[in-house]
Design an enzyme around this catalytic site. Structure first.
Site, PDB file in Angstrom:
ATOM      1  N   SER A 141      44.077  40.789  80.328  1.00 41.71           N
ATOM      2  CA  SER A 141      45.058  41.725  79.778  1.00 41.71           C
ATOM      3  C   SER A 141      45.177  41.513  78.276  1.00 41.71           C
ATOM      4  CB  SER A 141      46.429  41.511  80.417  1.00 41.71           C
ATOM      5  OG  SER A 141      47.429  42.267  79.738  1.00 41.71           O
ATOM      6  N   TYR A 155      53.461  35.813  81.911  1.00 39.54           N
ATOM      7  CA  TYR A 155      52.321  36.637  82.325  1.00 39.54           C
ATOM      8  C   TYR A 155      51.234  36.597  81.258  1.00 39.54           C
ATOM      9  CZ  TYR A 155      49.570  40.850  83.278  1.00 39.54           C
ATOM     10  OH  TYR A 155      48.533  41.726  83.503  1.00 39.54           O
TER      11      TYR A 155
END
Length: 253
Positions: A141, A155
Site C-alpha cells: 500500500s 496499518y
C-alpha cells in the site's frame, strides 16, 4: 500456470483472479469468510472456460497456510505464481489507543502470514528445492510510504514491512528462479474502503490528495499485478511498483 491468490474473493484479489483466468492461468482463490463471493468468482471463471477453485483458509494461521497450498496443488497442479492479496486494515487507532490483540492480528495477517505464504511458495518454486521457479507479487500500500492517513499508522507500518521484506526476500531467491515484486496501490475502491468512500465529502477530500484527482479501481491494480506476473517483467524483481494515480499531493486544487 497455476496462480494462488490469498484474499481472492473480493476487491483487488478478485479482480486479479478474473483477469488472470482470462489470460490462461488456473486460479486458486483463497478466502477466509467470503465463501459465497469466492464461489461466485470461480463460477464466473468456469463459465468463461477457465479453471478455478475456491479454498478456505486464514493466512493469520500457519496451519491454514500449509493446508491452503497443499489443497491448491491437489486441485490445479504445482503452484507457479502467488499473489499475496489478503490483508486487514486494523481499524482506526491513534498510538495512544493501541490494543495489543488488534496489533497482533494486524501484523499476523499482513506481515507474518504473508511471509509464511512466501515460505510455502519458495519451498515449492525454488530450484534449490527442486522447483522450476515462479513469481510472487505482494500487495502492499502507498500508506507505507507516508505513515498512513490519520489513525492508520499501524496499518501503514505493516505495509512498510511488506515492502522491506519483499526487497530482501527477492535478493535471497533471485538465483533460484523466483521473482518477487511489491505492488503498492493508492486509495482504491474495494470492500475495505467502501465505507470511507461512501461519504461524498470524504471521497472528495481523499481524491484531492491524489495527483490524478480520483481514487483507483480494482481492475487497474489487477492489470499491474498481471504485468508483474508475466514474462514481460522477466528482469524485474526486488522492487515496488506504485499504482497510485501519480502519488500524493497536499495542496488545495
Amino acid at each position: 500456470m497455476t496462480l494462488l491468490i490469498t484474499g481472492g474473493a473480493s476487491g483487488i484479489g478478485a479482480a486479479t483472479a478474473r483477469l488472470a483466468a482470462a489470460r490462461g492461468h488456473k486460479v486458486a482463490i483463497n478466502y477466509r469468510s467470503r465463501e459465497a463471493q469466492a464461489k461466485k468468482v470461480v463460477a464466473d471463471i468456469v463459465a468463461g472456460g477457465g479453471q478455478a477453485v475456491a479454498l478456505p483458509g486464514d493466512v493469520g494461521h500457519e496451519a491454514d497456510i500449509e493446508k491452503l497450498f497443499e489443497a491448491a496443488e491437489r486441485a490445479l497442479g504445482p503452484i507457479t505464481h502467488l499473489v499475496n492479496s489478503a490483508g486487514i486494515d486494523g481499524g482506526t487507532m491513534r498510538a495512544d489507543e493501541f490494543d495489543e490483540a488488534v496489533l497482533a492480528r494486524l501484523f499476523g495477517v499482513n506481515v507474518v502470514g504473508l511471509m509464511l505464504c512466501c515460505r510455502a511458495a519458495t519451498r515449492r518454486m525454488s530450484t534449490r528445492h527442486g522447483g522450476k521457479g515462479g513469481v510472487i507479487v505482494n500487495v502492499s500500500s502507498m500508506a507505507g510510504t507516508i505513515g498512513g492517513r490519520p489513525g492508520k499508522s499501524a496499518y501503514a507500518a505493516s505495509k512498510a514491512a511488506v515492502d522491506s521484506f519483499t526487497m530482501g526476500f527477492a535478493k535471497e531467491v533471485a538465483m533460484e528462479g523466483i521473482r518477487v515484486i511489491s505492488v503498492r496501490p493508492g486509495m482504491t475502491e474495494t470492500e475495505m474502503t467502501e465505507q470511507a468512500l461512501a461519504d461524498p465529502a470524504n471521497r472528495a477530500a481523499v481524491s484531492a490528495t491524489i495527483a490524478m484527482g480520483r481514487v483507483g479501481r480494482a481492475p487497474e491494480i489487477a492489470n499491474a499485478i498481471l504485468f508483474a506476473l508475466s514474462d514481460e517483467a522477466s528482469f524485474i524483481s526486488g522492487v515496488t511498483l506504485d499504482c497510485s494515480g501519480g502519488g500524493f499531493v497536499f495542496w488545495n486544487r
